[in-house]
Design a protein around this motif. Sequence first.
Motif, PDB file in Angstrom:
ATOM      1  N   VAL A  37       0.857  -1.188   0.000  1.00 17.05           N
ATOM      2  CA  VAL A  37       0.000   0.000   0.000  1.00 17.05           C
ATOM      3  C   VAL A  37       0.890   1.234   0.000  1.00 17.05           C
ATOM      4  O   VAL A  37       1.887   1.287   0.722  1.00 17.05           O
ATOM      5  CB  VAL A  37      -0.927   0.042   1.237  1.00 17.05           C
ATOM      6  CG1 VAL A  37      -1.784   1.301   1.222  1.00 17.05           C
ATOM      7  CG2 VAL A  37      -1.800  -1.201   1.300  1.00 17.05           C
ATOM      8  N   VAL A  38       0.533   2.224  -0.817  1.00 22.99           N
ATOM      9  CA  VAL A  38       1.216   3.519  -0.792  1.00 22.99           C
ATOM     10  C   VAL A  38       0.188   4.576  -0.414  1.00 22.99           C
ATOM     11  O   VAL A  38      -0.846   4.707  -1.070  1.00 22.99           O
ATOM     12  CB  VAL A  38       1.844   3.864  -2.160  1.00 22.99           C
ATOM     13  CG1 VAL A  38       2.555   5.215  -2.071  1.00 22.99           C
ATOM     14  CG2 VAL A  38       2.824   2.781  -2.593  1.00 22.99           C
ATOM     15  N   LEU A  39       0.460   5.290   0.665  1.00 22.84           N
ATOM     16  CA  LEU A  39      -0.419   6.354   1.132  1.00 22.84           C
ATOM     17  C   LEU A  39      -0.013   7.660   0.460  1.00 22.84           C
ATOM     18  O   LEU A  39       1.031   8.234   0.767  1.00 22.84           O
ATOM     19  CB  LEU A  39      -0.332   6.491   2.650  1.00 22.84           C
ATOM     20  CG  LEU A  39      -0.710   5.251   3.468  1.00 22.84           C
ATOM     21  CD1 LEU A  39      -0.429   5.490   4.947  1.00 22.84           C
ATOM     22  CD2 LEU A  39      -2.170   4.877   3.244  1.00 22.84           C
ATOM     23  N   CYS A  40      -0.821   8.112  -0.487  1.00 18.13           N
ATOM     24  CA  CYS A  40      -0.602   9.392  -1.181  1.00 18.13           C
ATOM     25  C   CYS A  40      -1.827  10.255  -0.883  1.00 18.13           C
ATOM     26  O   CYS A  40      -2.736  10.370  -1.714  1.00 18.13           O
ATOM     27  CB  CYS A  40      -0.431   9.189  -2.673  1.00 18.13           C
ATOM     28  SG  CYS A  40       0.888   8.034  -3.111  1.00 18.13           S
ATOM     29  N   THR A  41      -1.849  10.850   0.298  1.00 15.00           N
ATOM     30  CA  THR A  41      -3.095  11.365   0.839  1.00 15.00           C
ATOM     31  C   THR A  41      -3.333  12.843   0.601  1.00 15.00           C
ATOM     32  O   THR A  41      -4.397  13.343   0.924  1.00 15.00           O
ATOM     33  CB  THR A  41      -3.131  11.115   2.351  1.00 15.00           C
ATOM     34  OG1 THR A  41      -1.986  11.758   2.942  1.00 15.00           O
ATOM     35  CG2 THR A  41      -3.069   9.638   2.642  1.00 15.00           C
TER      36      THR A  41
END
Length: 300
Positions: free
Chosen positions: A28-32
């Motif tokens: 998972v990559v958090l690009c928030t």
Amino acid sequence: QQRTSAEPPSGKYAIVTDDGRTVRCDRVVLCTGAERLSDDVSRRLKHSTVPVYTWMAATEPLGERCPLKDDGVVDRVLSSSSSSGSSGSANTNDGSDVMGRPAPMCGDDHISLNYWRRNDDKNDTDEGRGGKGRLLFGSLADTYPFPEWMVSLRLRSALAEVYPQLSHHGDDDVRFDNVWGGKLAFALNAMPLVGRDSDYDDDDHRAGNGVDGGGVWYATGFAGHGIVPTALAGSLLADAMLGNEHGERRLQLFQTYFPPASWNGYPFSRLGTGTVLLVYNAWDWMSKKGVPLPPLPKLW
């Protein structure tokens, strides 16, 4: 864009969207962006950024009044730099790229910088001018949203400061066909935040799942630098996920020297950041009026 929650069931990760859909994955990559995250998603990123609003406007087609002339000079320079023919693009006699090369971006060095470019939309037939000479103009930095009429007024003032010839009062005033804006995520150290959320690794270790098969990474806080660092972040994260040792070392540099802040001043972060921006904007304004002032430290 939907808010998500990430939790590791049975050693894997489940992304649950607001409408109840679930996506299971190992990585998972958090690009928030500028949304404040809850503890359920990332304790590490919860207070790492401050949201700052910026705004843009599209003027009416200005035609010959447009201060950025479409004289083909930029196209000829860029075309000559790739004259080897490897790009495969065709050029017209005046040197312009028939594929439609984007116009160059202009900007200044203010803290709340102004940035703009010419935009010729061939599909726009407004007043029969084919959208010629429209300006896309961006400016301002606010920590709270403002009504559109106030944003439009301030953008018009900033545009008139850059191009006084477009400042008229009455029927001849330049019309804005569209005004829009949004939140940007500013990191407290003014550097992009790229790395691995080790809190999830710790949770996996405690559950006896290990972390060799996946992990949770993050890439955010690019405001103030534009989209250029996003390409670097994508490359770093891809190498780290694939187990590339060189990529992991480079990623570790980001995590060591530019870690996410543990506290951004919340619940006073917006007020504090707004105060700093107000001081810097006042400094810019007085400097333009000729007041001799010492330079302030650069924020980014």
